[in-house]
Design a protein around this motif. Structure first.
Motif, short mmCIF file in Angstrom:
data_model
loop_
_atom_site.label_atom_id
_atom_site.label_comp_id
_atom_site.label_asym_id
_atom_site.label_seq_id
_atom_site.Cartn_x
_atom_site.Cartn_y
_atom_site.Cartn_z
N UNK A 199 10.49 -3.23 -6.70
CA UNK A 199 11.82 -3.07 -7.28
C UNK A 199 12.84 -3.11 -6.16
N UNK A 200 13.84 -3.95 -6.30
CA UNK A 200 14.92 -4.08 -5.33
C UNK A 200 16.20 -3.53 -5.94
N UNK A 216 12.12 -7.12 0.38
CA UNK A 216 11.45 -7.26 -0.90
C UNK A 216 10.00 -6.79 -0.82
N UNK A 217 9.57 -6.03 -1.83
CA UNK A 217 8.20 -5.59 -1.93
C UNK A 217 7.43 -6.38 -2.97
N UNK A 313 2.07 -0.86 -8.92
CA UNK A 313 1.89 -0.63 -7.49
C UNK A 313 1.25 -1.85 -6.85
N UNK A 314 1.61 -2.12 -5.61
CA UNK A 314 1.15 -3.32 -4.92
C UNK A 314 -0.34 -3.52 -4.87
N UNK A 315 -1.15 -2.51 -4.49
CA UNK A 315 -2.60 -2.72 -4.43
C UNK A 315 -3.24 -3.04 -5.77
N UNK A 320 -3.84 -6.39 -12.64
CA UNK A 320 -2.97 -6.72 -13.77
C UNK A 320 -2.83 -8.24 -13.93
N UNK A 321 -2.82 -8.98 -12.83
CA UNK A 321 -2.72 -10.43 -12.92
C UNK A 321 -3.96 -11.03 -13.60
#
Length: 392
Positions: A199-200, A216-217, A313-315, A320-321
């Motif tokens: 989220x930016x 950006x994350x 969350x990133x990890x 989810x993809x």
């Protein structure tokens, strides 16, 4: 059960169901003569077309079918999912012997190695604490979710803890990702990338001091979609030539036709494949040259993040993809087939090394230096609510 749970037409195969089905009512075409108030009217009925998800063929299983199953029926169904090749006859997970005894407690015992085991021993549901019926209902709720199901939602529906729902859902996603790890696509393949997650915060415009640019994350999700076939979502470092060539070389069959946009990362594909490009600055489609299927997959993933999970969350983005790629491939299949297939994938997957034991520990094995007091608050309606009053 009010109805049987059908087997999928082909285990872990891409969806082959038609998007449109004929409606059973009003499908008689022709000219009919009808008397109405002394006058004859002719009426032509055309064959009505109905979307698959609105037809009765899309629903072959209901929550009542799962909740009303007896304990014996639940065990029989789980055994059929665990050992589909023997139609539910147990096989010892240690010595592969087929002479199995059932104990009075419901556990199974091998006559060869004398080992006790259950229907979930050695699977991703190893050392489960939830009842089998609850696990089946969780799988059903996951199946019926159009764009996913939140762990908080499942917690309220099944009356389990949030952590149990969170871990169970991620175990299902891990089973899906590993079952589709070696999936290959061919024919006409659309390829595109999108940046998802994180989220930016928007810039603070209008004040004297503007916030500095926030890094950006978001992570890059590379999507490859076979037209009329399977979908593959991969987490890559970025939309670069190296990442594209590695992903395409592993998952795209030689001799395929690739459709991509004008990004420079796809220029190297011309040396190995037949590639058609579309410039999105001027047009979104030129006949059959478009990446609409890949962009629809990205839209489905973003809708899942924004509308269901809100934050990913990133990890965990890869899980989810994989889930949304599987949902996209099965969106034209009856929910009973998806329920049966997902149960087989979970019960044929080995023990998870990620979601077992101290799954949220640090890499060095320690739980961290921060201590959090999780003791519940004592508060009754007869006394004022004071957040600083903790249980003794």
């Amino acid at each position: 059960m009010s109805g049987g749970i059908p087997l999928p037409p082909e285990r872990f195969a891409p969806s082959i169901a038609n998007e449109m089905v004929h409606c059973s009512s009003g499908a008689i075409a022709g000219r009919e003569q009808k008397e109405y108030k002394g006058r004859r009217h002719s009426k032509r009925r055309t064959a009505a077309m109905q979307h698959f998800l609105l037809s009765s063929a899309a629903v072959s299983l209901s929550i009542d079918d799962v909740a009303s199953m007896s304990d014996a029926a639940v065990r029989r169904l789980v055994r059929q999912m665990r050992w589909p090749d023997t139609n539910g006859k147990p096989i010892c997970p240690r010595c592969d012997h087929d002479r199995i005894y059932e104990m009075a407690s419901g556990r199974l015992k091998c006559a060869a190695c004398r080992r006790l085991f259950s229907e979930t021993s050695g699977t991703i549901l190893h050392n489960r604490k939830l009842p089998l019926r609850t696990i089946l209902m969780a799988i059903f709720l996951w199946t019926n979710g159009a764009k996913g199901v939140a762990a908080l939602h499942m917690r309220r529906d099944l009356s389990i803890s949030y952590k149990s729902a969170f871990v169970l859902l991620h175990k299902l996603r891990e089973a899906i990702g590993d079952a589709r790890d070696d999936l290959k696509v061919g024919g006409v393949v659309e390829i595109d990338a999108a940046y998802v997650g994180g989220h930016i915060r928007p810039p603070n415009i209008g004040r004297e001091g503007r916030r500095p640019a926030v890094r950006s994350r978001k992570q890059c999700v590379l999507t490859m979609v076979e037209r009329g076939g399977s979908t593959i979502n991969l987490i890559v470092d970025g939309e670069t030539t190296e990442a594209v060539m590695a992903a395409v070389g592993r998952h795209v069959q030689p001799g395929s036709t690739i459709v991509a946009d004008e990004h420079a990362a796809y220029n190297a594909l011309h040396a190995r494949y037949t590639v058609h490009r579309i410039n999105h600055r001027w047009e979104y489609a030129r006949g059959d040259v478009n990446t609409n299927a890949a962009e629809s997959t990205h839209s489905r993933l973003r809708r899942s993040e924004n509308g269901i999970h809100h934050r990913i969350c990133g990890p965990y983005l890869g899980n989810y993809a994989h889930e949304m790629a599987y949902r996209g491939d099965r969106r034209r299949c009856p929910n009973g087939d998806v329920f049966r297939e997902l149960g087989e994938m979970a019960l044929m997957h080995p023990v998870s090394r990620v979601w077992t034991g101290r799954w949220q520990a640090r890499p060095d094995g320690k739980q961290g230096d921060r201590k959090v007091d999780i003791r519940p608050l004592i508060w009754t309606p007869l006394e004022p609510f004071e957040p600083w009053r903790w249980a003794a």
